[in-house]
Design a protein around this motif. Structure first.
Motif, mmCIF file in Angstrom:
data_model
loop_
_atom_site.group_PDB
_atom_site.id
_atom_site.type_symbol
_atom_site.label_atom_id
_atom_site.label_comp_id
_atom_site.label_asym_id
_atom_site.label_seq_id
_atom_site.Cartn_x
_atom_site.Cartn_y
_atom_site.Cartn_z
ATOM 1 N N LEU A 105 47.618 22.191 51.982
ATOM 2 C CA LEU A 105 48.531 22.287 52.894
ATOM 3 C C LEU A 105 49.952 22.031 52.679
ATOM 4 N N ALA A 106 51.058 22.782 53.683
ATOM 5 C CA ALA A 106 52.171 22.217 53.452
ATOM 6 C C ALA A 106 52.497 21.015 54.469
ATOM 7 N N PRO A 107 53.387 20.412 54.224
ATOM 8 C CA PRO A 107 54.553 20.315 53.036
ATOM 9 C C PRO A 107 53.863 19.910 51.672
ATOM 10 N N THR A 108 52.761 19.517 51.444
ATOM 11 C CA THR A 108 52.433 18.956 50.024
ATOM 12 C C THR A 108 52.658 20.389 49.146
ATOM 13 N N ALA A 109 52.325 21.574 49.570
ATOM 14 C CA ALA A 109 52.356 22.785 48.851
ATOM 15 C C ALA A 109 53.564 23.596 49.587
ATOM 16 N N SER A 110 54.442 24.282 48.665
ATOM 17 C CA SER A 110 55.182 25.414 49.227
ATOM 18 C C SER A 110 54.470 26.567 49.669
ATOM 19 N N LEU A 111 55.015 27.373 50.382
ATOM 20 C CA LEU A 111 54.334 28.708 50.689
ATOM 21 C C LEU A 111 54.101 29.655 49.617
ATOM 22 N N GLU A 112 55.020 29.408 48.620
ATOM 23 C CA GLU A 112 54.893 30.238 47.459
ATOM 24 C C GLU A 112 53.686 29.516 46.774
ATOM 25 N N GLU A 113 53.490 28.589 46.728
ATOM 26 C CA GLU A 113 52.393 27.827 46.018
ATOM 27 C C GLU A 113 50.980 28.180 46.547
ATOM 28 N N ILE A 114 50.870 28.154 48.074
ATOM 29 C CA ILE A 114 49.771 28.336 48.729
ATOM 30 C C ILE A 114 49.485 29.998 48.551
ATOM 31 N N THR A 115 50.343 30.833 48.373
ATOM 32 C CA THR A 115 50.123 32.258 48.240
ATOM 33 C C THR A 115 49.482 32.304 46.723
ATOM 34 N N ARG A 116 49.905 31.642 45.669
ATOM 35 C CA ARG A 116 49.698 31.640 44.277
ATOM 36 C C ARG A 116 48.039 31.247 44.312
ATOM 37 N N GLN A 117 47.879 30.066 45.257
ATOM 38 C CA GLN A 117 46.365 29.466 45.269
ATOM 39 C C GLN A 117 45.425 30.512 45.854
ATOM 40 N N GLN A 118 45.708 31.466 46.785
ATOM 41 C CA GLN A 118 44.918 32.625 47.191
ATOM 42 C C GLN A 118 44.834 33.633 46.180
ATOM 43 N N LEU A 119 45.965 33.854 45.524
ATOM 44 C CA LEU A 119 45.471 34.769 44.480
ATOM 45 C C LEU A 119 44.708 34.346 43.457
ATOM 46 N N ARG A 120 44.646 32.865 43.055
ATOM 47 C CA ARG A 120 43.456 32.357 42.104
ATOM 48 C C ARG A 120 42.226 32.313 42.846
ATOM 49 N N ALA A 121 42.102 32.203 44.051
ATOM 50 C CA ALA A 121 40.935 32.296 44.621
ATOM 51 C C ALA A 121 40.078 33.532 44.568
ATOM 52 N N LEU A 122 40.869 34.677 44.884
ATOM 53 C CA LEU A 122 40.325 36.095 44.742
ATOM 54 C C LEU A 122 40.292 36.242 43.524
ATOM 55 N N ALA A 123 40.882 35.896 42.609
ATOM 56 C CA ALA A 123 40.721 36.236 40.973
ATOM 57 C C ALA A 123 39.161 35.548 40.845
ATOM 58 N N TRP A 124 39.198 34.346 41.230
ATOM 59 C CA TRP A 124 38.023 33.407 40.840
ATOM 60 C C TRP A 124 36.668 34.335 41.421
ATOM 61 N N LEU A 125 36.974 34.788 42.422
ATOM 62 C CA LEU A 125 35.718 35.357 43.085
ATOM 63 C C LEU A 125 35.403 36.683 42.357
ATOM 64 N N TYR A 126 36.370 37.370 41.991
ATOM 65 C CA TYR A 126 36.212 38.781 41.329
ATOM 66 C C TYR A 126 35.458 38.248 40.011
ATOM 67 N N ARG A 127 36.003 37.324 39.314
ATOM 68 C CA ARG A 127 35.608 36.905 37.875
ATOM 69 C C ARG A 127 34.205 36.510 37.866
ATOM 70 N N ASN A 128 33.775 35.777 38.920
ATOM 71 C CA ASN A 128 32.397 35.328 39.024
ATOM 72 C C ASN A 128 31.324 35.938 39.973
ATOM 73 N N ALA A 129 31.800 37.134 40.070
ATOM 74 C CA ALA A 129 30.964 37.927 41.040
ATOM 75 C C ALA A 129 29.463 38.129 40.671
ATOM 76 N N GLU A 130 29.234 38.283 39.305
ATOM 77 C CA GLU A 130 28.156 38.816 38.772
ATOM 78 C C GLU A 130 27.373 37.334 38.777
ATOM 79 N N GLN A 131 27.871 36.527 38.703
ATOM 80 C CA GLN A 131 27.041 35.043 38.598
ATOM 81 C C GLN A 131 26.583 34.898 39.938
ATOM 82 N N TYR A 132 27.234 35.294 40.839
ATOM 83 C CA TYR A 132 26.756 35.104 42.678
ATOM 84 C C TYR A 132 26.367 36.284 43.090
ATOM 85 N N ASP A 133 25.784 37.362 42.498
ATOM 86 C CA ASP A 133 25.335 38.436 42.943
ATOM 87 C C ASP A 133 26.026 39.208 43.583
ATOM 88 N N ILE A 134 27.391 39.255 43.625
ATOM 89 C CA ILE A 134 28.626 39.963 44.574
ATOM 90 C C ILE A 134 28.921 41.257 44.057
#
Length: 285
Positions: A105-134
């Motif tokens: 959460l801000a102000p600990t993270a900037s909005l740029e970093e928060i956006t990058r974190q969501q990029l990482r979250a979606l990338a993680w879900l895509y890369r691990n989809a097979e493991q979780y039957d997605i």
């Protein structure tokens, strides 16, 4: 001319506009705790290194189902994924996986970093989809308020530039609820910007309304009829600039900035039904 600071403080202060907001938050927390007790879920999966980079995943009963990813709001500085577990049951019963993401959460993270974190979250879900039957070819991102901004940023993301193992169409659809797509006015809302510290140079790179969609994904928009004129303007703006792929702008005349989330969670509500229709319309790869 009205002072822009006073105007946008009033337009964006959703809690002040919803007198029973404390009761709504308490109900969400109670209902969400019940969901976590009664539904199978994988909680606090790490998609990155920081403490805020965690997500909850509630699996569908069948293998290879689509995935709905929900990003919470709170002006990028409050609330938690656990407050929104109440959204899960209707979609799991309808045959879908559901993930709820957190971010630092801000102000600990900037909005740029928060956006990058969501990029990482979606990338993680895509890369691990097979493991979780997605089904990795049927990922839809939804978000509310500040989360609507982040969801729209995921629809605009140039995924192969983020990582060369990611497809351009990683996100196949979107559900954008009462979001913020032009951040220009946010600079004037000082009660928010005290934590965000947005400056003029941040507006273009962080405003999805100024960007093209990356992969022409279909999307749904909604804003409550009881919301401020600025939230309604923002909703109309993203629908206009990305009009070629807008499949529905769901009318919710009796919803406010908070109860729109109840509409997303409620089977039979037009917003829930539009979201299910979007998920069901995606073709498996």
């Amino acid at each position: 001319m009205q002072d822009p600071t006073a105007y946008y403080n009033a337009q964006f202060n959703a809690r002040a506009a919803v007198p029973d907001h404390a009761r709504i938050f308490t109900r969400w927390q109670k209902d969400s705790a019940h969901v976590r007790r009664t539904h199978a879920g994988l909680l606090d999966l790490a998609y990155g290194e920081s403490a805020g980079e965690r997500l909850d995943l509630f699996p569908a009963s069948k293998r290879g189902a689509p995935l709905l990813v929900f990003i919470h709001g709170g002006w990028w500085r409050s609330l938690d994924k656990s407050d929104f577990s109440f959204i899960v049951p209707g979609y799991v019963r309808a045959g879908f996986n559901v993930a709820l993401t957190n971010y630092t959460l801000a102000p600990t993270a900037s909005l740029e970093e928060i956006t990058r974190q969501q990029l990482r979250a979606l990338a993680w879900l895509y890369r691990n989809a097979e493991q979780y039957d997605i089904d990795p070819s049927r990922i839809v991102v939804a978000g509310h308020s500040a989360g609507g901004h982040l969801a729209a940023m995921m629809l605009a993301a140039q995924w192969p530039r983020f990582a060369d193992d990611l497809p351009a169409d990683l996100v196949r659809g979107g559900v954008l609820l009462s979001g913020l797509y032009d951040l220009t006015p946010v600079q004037h809302a000082d009660y928010v910007n005290v934590d965000l510290k947005l400056k003029t140079e941040h507006i273009g790179p962080l405003s999805p309304a100024f960007m093209p969609q990356a992969a022409d994904a279909p999307f749904v928009t909604a804003v409550g009829g009881l919301e401020s004129e600025e939230f309604k303007r923002q909703n109309a703006l993203i629908g206009s600039v990305w009009k070629d792929r807008l499949t529905a702008d769901v009318a919710l005349p009796d919803r406010n900035h908070l109860t729109i989330c109840d509409a997303l969670a409620a089977p039979g509500d037009p917003l829930f039904d539009a979201t299910v229709k979007l998920l069901e319309g995606l073709r498996a790869a």
